[in-house]
Write a protein that holds these residues in place. Structure first.
Motif, PDB file in Angstrom:
ATOM      1  N   ASN A  88      68.640  66.999   8.741  1.00 18.95           N
ATOM      2  CA  ASN A  88      69.483  67.750   7.821  1.00 18.95           C
ATOM      3  C   ASN A  88      69.727  69.126   8.414  1.00 18.95           C
ATOM      4  O   ASN A  88      68.799  69.788   8.872  1.00 18.95           O
ATOM      5  CB  ASN A  88      68.814  67.907   6.454  1.00 18.95           C
ATOM      6  N   GLU A  99      73.328  68.997   5.171  1.00 19.41           N
ATOM      7  CA  GLU A  99      74.096  67.817   5.573  1.00 19.41           C
ATOM      8  C   GLU A  99      73.460  67.177   6.804  1.00 19.41           C
ATOM      9  O   GLU A  99      72.905  67.869   7.662  1.00 19.41           O
ATOM     10  CB  GLU A  99      75.539  68.202   5.882  1.00 19.41           C
ATOM     11  N   THR A 113      75.168  64.923   2.392  1.00 19.34           N
ATOM     12  CA  THR A 113      73.726  65.047   2.232  1.00 19.34           C
ATOM     13  C   THR A 113      73.061  63.695   1.993  1.00 19.34           C
ATOM     14  O   THR A 113      71.874  63.543   2.237  1.00 19.34           O
ATOM     15  CB  THR A 113      73.381  65.993   1.066  1.00 19.34           C
TER      16      THR A 113
END
Length: 90
Positions: free
Chosen positions: A9, A14, A36
């Protein structure tokens, strides 16, 4: 030459896939999935690698690591995978 691909991430939450190469992290090849969730599928990861000019090394398998968050929030997972430039001999 082999490199490590990482799925993690980003600072914005994201998913992104990047290749750890020589030099500064700002110069590493990167693909952002722009979301995400859900976690990118194997097919999506393979396509992203190809788009960056890389492919799996022989016998490579994704390895997953749990990253503890010190303040008790949700844990994060990071995957890594050995890759090489497309067309490079093993």
């Amino acid at each position: 030459m082999t490199y490590s691909a990482r799925l993690a991430n980003s600072y914005f939450g994201e998913w992104e896939l990047y290749i750890i190469v020589e030099g500064h992290a700002d110069d590493w090849p990167v693909h952002s999935y722009g979301r995400t969730s859900p976690t990118p599928t194997l097919a999506e990861r393979t396509a992203a690698l190809a788009g960056l000019g890389y492919e799996a090394t022989d016998g490579a398998a994704w390895e997953w690591m749990e990253m503890d968050n010190e303040d008790g929030e949700a844990v994060e997972f990071r995957g890594s995978f050995e890759v090489r430039p497309i067309g490079e001999a093993p």
